[in-house]
Design an enzyme around this catalytic site. Structure first.
Site, PDB file in Angstrom:
ATOM      1  N   GLY A  10       0.823  -1.216   0.000  1.00 25.14           N
ATOM      2  CA  GLY A  10       0.000   0.000   0.000  1.00 25.14           C
ATOM      3  C   GLY A  10       0.852   1.259   0.000  1.00 25.14           C
ATOM      4  O   GLY A  10       0.589   2.194   0.755  1.00 25.14           O
ATOM      5  N   GLY A  16       1.722   4.635   3.896  1.00 25.68           N
ATOM      6  CA  GLY A  16       2.626   3.782   3.120  1.00 25.68           C
ATOM      7  C   GLY A  16       3.499   4.593   2.182  1.00 25.68           C
ATOM      8  O   GLY A  16       4.698   4.328   2.049  1.00 25.68           O
ATOM      9  N   TYR A 162     -13.627  -3.490  10.205  1.00 28.71           N
ATOM     10  CA  TYR A 162     -12.289  -2.876  10.240  1.00 28.71           C
ATOM     11  C   TYR A 162     -11.620  -3.141  11.597  1.00 28.71           C
ATOM     12  O   TYR A 162     -10.449  -3.518  11.666  1.00 28.71           O
ATOM     13  CB  TYR A 162     -12.424  -1.371   9.979  1.00 28.71           C
ATOM     14  CG  TYR A 162     -11.105  -0.619  10.026  1.00 28.71           C
ATOM     15  CD1 TYR A 162     -10.229  -0.652   8.949  1.00 28.71           C
ATOM     16  CD2 TYR A 162     -10.729   0.107  11.154  1.00 28.71           C
ATOM     17  CE1 TYR A 162      -9.010   0.024   8.996  1.00 28.71           C
ATOM     18  CE2 TYR A 162      -9.520   0.788  11.209  1.00 28.71           C
ATOM     19  CZ  TYR A 162      -8.667   0.739  10.124  1.00 28.71           C
ATOM     20  OH  TYR A 162      -7.453   1.405  10.186  1.00 28.71           O
TER      21      TYR A 162
HETATM   22  N1  LIG Z   1      -5.496   6.843   8.559  1.00 27.75           N
HETATM   23  C1  LIG Z   1      -5.671   6.541   9.841  1.00 27.75           C
HETATM   24  O1  LIG Z   1      -6.169   7.366  10.650  1.00 27.75           O
HETATM   25  C2  LIG Z   1      -5.269   5.193  10.374  1.00 27.75           C
HETATM   26  C3  LIG Z   1      -5.423   4.957  11.758  1.00 27.75           C
HETATM   27  C4  LIG Z   1      -5.040   3.726  12.243  1.00 27.75           C
HETATM   28  C5  LIG Z   1      -4.502   2.761  11.389  1.00 27.75           C
HETATM   29  N2  LIG Z   1      -4.369   3.021  10.071  1.00 27.75           N
HETATM   30  C6  LIG Z   1      -3.778   1.968   9.210  1.00 27.75           C
HETATM   31  O2  LIG Z   1      -2.684   2.500   8.488  1.00 27.75           O
HETATM   32  C7  LIG Z   1      -2.517   1.782   7.260  1.00 27.75           C
HETATM   33  C8  LIG Z   1      -2.363   2.745   6.109  1.00 27.75           C
HETATM   34  O3  LIG Z   1      -3.595   3.397   5.912  1.00 27.75           O
HETATM   35  P1  LIG Z   1      -3.718   4.886   5.331  1.00 27.75           P
HETATM   36  O4  LIG Z   1      -4.422   5.670   6.349  1.00 27.75           O
HETATM   37  O5  LIG Z   1      -2.407   5.354   4.818  1.00 27.75           O
HETATM   38  O6  LIG Z   1      -4.764   4.604   4.135  1.00 27.75           O
HETATM   39  P2  LIG Z   1      -4.754   4.987   2.573  1.00 27.75           P
HETATM   40  O7  LIG Z   1      -4.217   6.337   2.330  1.00 27.75           O
HETATM   41  O8  LIG Z   1      -6.134   4.687   2.111  1.00 27.75           O
HETATM   42  O9  LIG Z   1      -3.729   3.935   1.970  1.00 27.75           O
HETATM   43  C9  LIG Z   1      -4.036   2.579   1.941  1.00 27.75           C
HETATM   44  C10 LIG Z   1      -3.124   1.877   0.981  1.00 27.75           C
HETATM   45  O10 LIG Z   1      -3.486   0.492   0.974  1.00 27.75           O
HETATM   46  C11 LIG Z   1      -3.707   0.084  -0.373  1.00 27.75           C
HETATM   47  N3  LIG Z   1      -4.664  -1.010  -0.414  1.00 27.75           N
HETATM   48  C12 LIG Z   1      -5.925  -1.029   0.071  1.00 27.75           C
HETATM   49  N4  LIG Z   1      -6.499  -2.215  -0.179  1.00 27.75           N
HETATM   50  C13 LIG Z   1      -5.590  -2.949  -0.865  1.00 27.75           C
HETATM   51  C14 LIG Z   1      -5.590  -4.250  -1.428  1.00 27.75           C
HETATM   52  N5  LIG Z   1      -6.664  -5.040  -1.371  1.00 27.75           N
HETATM   53  N6  LIG Z   1      -4.475  -4.684  -2.048  1.00 27.75           N
HETATM   54  C15 LIG Z   1      -3.378  -3.907  -2.140  1.00 27.75           C
HETATM   55  N7  LIG Z   1      -3.323  -2.660  -1.636  1.00 27.75           N
HETATM   56  C16 LIG Z   1      -4.415  -2.193  -1.005  1.00 27.75           C
HETATM   57  C17 LIG Z   1      -4.207   1.341  -1.070  1.00 27.75           C
HETATM   58  O11 LIG Z   1      -4.078   1.212  -2.470  1.00 27.75           O
HETATM   59  P3  LIG Z   1      -4.821   2.201  -3.508  1.00 27.75           P
HETATM   60  O12 LIG Z   1      -3.999   3.456  -3.535  1.00 27.75           O
HETATM   61  O13 LIG Z   1      -4.792   1.446  -4.782  1.00 27.75           O
HETATM   62  O14 LIG Z   1      -6.211   2.438  -2.972  1.00 27.75           O
HETATM   63  C18 LIG Z   1      -3.277   2.374  -0.464  1.00 27.75           C
HETATM   64  O15 LIG Z   1      -2.025   2.332  -1.083  1.00 27.75           O
HETATM   65  C19 LIG Z   1      -3.726   0.854   7.148  1.00 27.75           C
HETATM   66  O16 LIG Z   1      -3.354  -0.446   7.559  1.00 27.75           O
HETATM   67  C20 LIG Z   1      -4.717   1.439   8.136  1.00 27.75           C
HETATM   68  O17 LIG Z   1      -5.602   0.470   8.655  1.00 27.75           O
HETATM   69  C21 LIG Z   1      -4.725   4.228   9.533  1.00 27.75           C
END
Ligand SMILES: NC(=O)c1ccc[n+]([C@@H]2O[C@H](COP(=O)([O-])OP(=O)(O)OC[C@H]3O[C@@H](n4cnc5c(N)ncnc54)[C@H](OP(=O)(O)O)[C@@H]3O)[C@@H](O)[C@H]2O)c1
Length: 278
Positions: A10, A16, A162
């Site tokens: 990701g 990421g 989630y």
């Molecule tokens: N944001 C928050 O407040 C928060 C809080 C706690 C934990 N987290 C965790 O932090 C991590 C990163 O999240 P983020 O906030 O940076 O979210 P984000 O900006 O939506 O990024 C998510 C990434 O995961 C990829 N992805 C999603 N589903 C996928 C799949 N089936 N196969 C391959 N790649 C996939 C997305 O690809 P695309 O670009 O193609 O969509 C994107 O690159 C996640 O594990 C999330 O649960 C986030």
């Protein structure tokens, strides 16, 4: 400077992508594990431009598909002879209950099961490359898993799905860390903070308004990456394994989430679904 291979899932957005930039700036060989080819190529170009590191590679796979992950791992093993670090970062929230072609609820499949397969199939490579590190992105939103409704079969709510997937990330971290004790591979998980990222894009209605109202209090992906980076690179974390980190400190998961019975249930389920033994 680090000189070995790092996989980040990701890496096309949010946390990421911010981690990918920092890793690339350290001149590591970066392998972006992404599902969307165009997004991945655009991100790669941007990372090269910002880091002046051309040693950035793309592996295309959808974590919600076990078949896709298996094929991707076969390609990784052919191309890359070592692996220093695996950052299981990709995550999503699936608003409407969706069952994959392989019969798995999509949130669980994307956030947890795909990473289970990826990790388990790469462990031997990481053992050969040890000392090496596995970092799983969890969340403070994690909640005790109801194994009788893990797939939302009785009642589906996207946030509950989630929360379960994020608890699974934590339980898997603890279980795998114990299994890999004394192998030179450390396994930890981390809450990245509440981050301004695309993960909230699907959320509509009243919850969208709520998120909008508190958006200014969320941290940026860059700030989140700053908090997480020591886990990836610092010598201070060289021998630390089986921990859950929030704001740089090892903490316990929420009450009732981690217990032997749930770890075993998750392990048995993962082994049954993937046919890969932990
Ligand atoms: N944001 C928050 O407040 C928060 C809080 C706690 C934990 N987290 C965790 O932090 C991590 C990163 O999240 P983020 O906030 O940076 O979210 P984000 O900006 O939506 O990024 C998510 C990434 O995961 C990829 N992805 C999603 N589903 C996928 C799949 N089936 N196969 C391959 N790649 C996939 C997305 O690809 P695309 O670009 O193609 O969509 C994107 O690159 C996640 O594990 C999330 O649960 C986030």
């Amino acid at each position: 400077m680090i000189s070995r291979n790092v996989i980040i899932t990701g890496a096309t957005s949010g946390v990421g992508k911010a981690l990918a930039l920092r890793v690339a700036q350290r001149k590591a060989k970066l392998i972006m594990f992404c599902r969307d080819k165009t997004k991945a190529e655009n991100t790669r170009n941007e990372l090269i431009q910002k880091s002046h590191n051309e040693d950035i590679h793309i592996v295309i796979a959808d974590l919600s598909s076990m078949k896709s992950v298996r094929e991707a791992v076969a390609g990784i093993k052919k191309t890359f002879p070592e692996l220093y670090m695996l950052v299981n970062n990709a995550g999503c929230s699936v608003i409407k209950r969706t069952i994959t072609e392989e019969g798995i609820e999509k949130t669980f499949a994307s956030n947890y099961l795909g990473h289970y397969i990826l990790t388990m199939l790469l462990v031997d490579l990481m053992r050969e490359s040890a000392p090496s590190r596995i970092i799983n992105l969890a969340s403070q939103a994690h909640a005790k898993i109801d194994f009788n409704n893990l797939s939302g079969e009785k009642k589906y709510n996207y946030f509950t799905a989630y929360k379960y997937s994020k608890a699974a990330n934590i339980l898997f971290t603890f279980d795998l860390a114990e299994k890999l004790k004394d192998t030179g591979i450390t396994v930890n998980c981390v809450h990245p903070g509440v981050v301004r990222s695309n993960i909230y894009d699907n959320i509509k209605g009243i919850n969208r308004l709520l998120i909008k109202s508190i958006w200014p209090f969320f941290i940026t992906p860059e700030k989140s990456a700053e908090i997480i980076m020591p886990l990836l690179l610092s010598k201070d974390f060289r021998n630390i394994t089986g921990k859950y980190f929030v704001k740089g400190k090892a903490v316990c998961p929420k009450k009732g989430v981690d217990n032997i019975s749930d770890r075993m249930k998750l392990r048995e389920l993962s082994e049954k679904l993937t046919q890969i033994k932990l």
